[in-house]
Design an enzyme around this catalytic site. Structure first.
Site, PDB file in Angstrom:
ATOM      1  CG  HIS A   1     -58.542  -0.106  20.249  1.00  0.00           C
ATOM      2  ND1 HIS A   1     -59.416   0.786  19.663  1.00  0.00           N
ATOM      3  CD2 HIS A   1     -59.148  -0.532  21.378  1.00  0.00           C
ATOM      4  CE1 HIS A   1     -60.503   0.893  20.411  1.00  0.00           C
ATOM      5  NE2 HIS A   1     -60.358   0.112  21.470  1.00  0.00           N
TER       6      HIS A   1
ATOM      7  CB  CYS B   1     -60.315  -0.257  24.861  1.00  0.00           C
ATOM      8  SG  CYS B   1     -60.703  -2.008  24.635  1.00  0.00           S
TER       9      CYS B   1
END
Length: 142
Positions: free
Chosen positions: A97, A113
């Site tokens: 992301h 992440c």
């Protein structure tokens, strides 16, 4: 003679058509944790972007994955509603992301992440949506 030429032309057209579809339907994102980079192969194009993966005390899962879901904008309930623009979830709550912390790109800084510059995350998100989850591979290695 005409029939042979016509058959050969049809064969060549089918060959180029099939290979073109194969290239267009292929998206591979290779995330190298040791170099903090993500190399994306999309058809004939290759992109190489700086990323941030897990900092000390956290973990970015290694392996080969397919996207599980996408979200144009996601807010992490686990980490104080932190924004996660252009999220491509690949393993449970782990996603590729965008981030506003662009100064941290190129070194470990996340909770696990894979963080990208938001413009690059938007491009990757669009590619995944275009080719589909089944034609996308995400490979995370050391």
């Amino acid at each position: 003679m005409k029939k042979t030429v016509l058959m050969a032309a049809m064969f060549v057209a089918m060959l180029f058509s099939a290979s073109g579809q194969g290239w267009a339907a292929s998206l591979v994102a290779n995330i190298d944790v040791s170099s903090q980079t993500m190399t994306v192969r999309y058809g004939l194009s290759v992109y190489r972007w700086s990323v941030s993966t897990a900092r000390t005390g956290y973990f970015t899962p290694r392996g080969t994955y397919r996207p599980q879901r996408t979200a144009r904008m996601w807010y992490s309930r686990k980490y104080h509603m932190s924004p996660m623009p252009y999220s491509v979830f690949f393993h449970g709550g782990y996603a590729i992301h965008g981030t506003g912390a662009v100064r941290q790109l190129g070194r470990p800084a996340s909770h696990g992440c894979v963080r990208l510059h938001t413009a690059n995350a938007a491009a990757f998100y669009a590619m995944v949506r275009e080719v589909g989850f089944g034609n996308t591979r995400i490979v995370v290695t050391n």
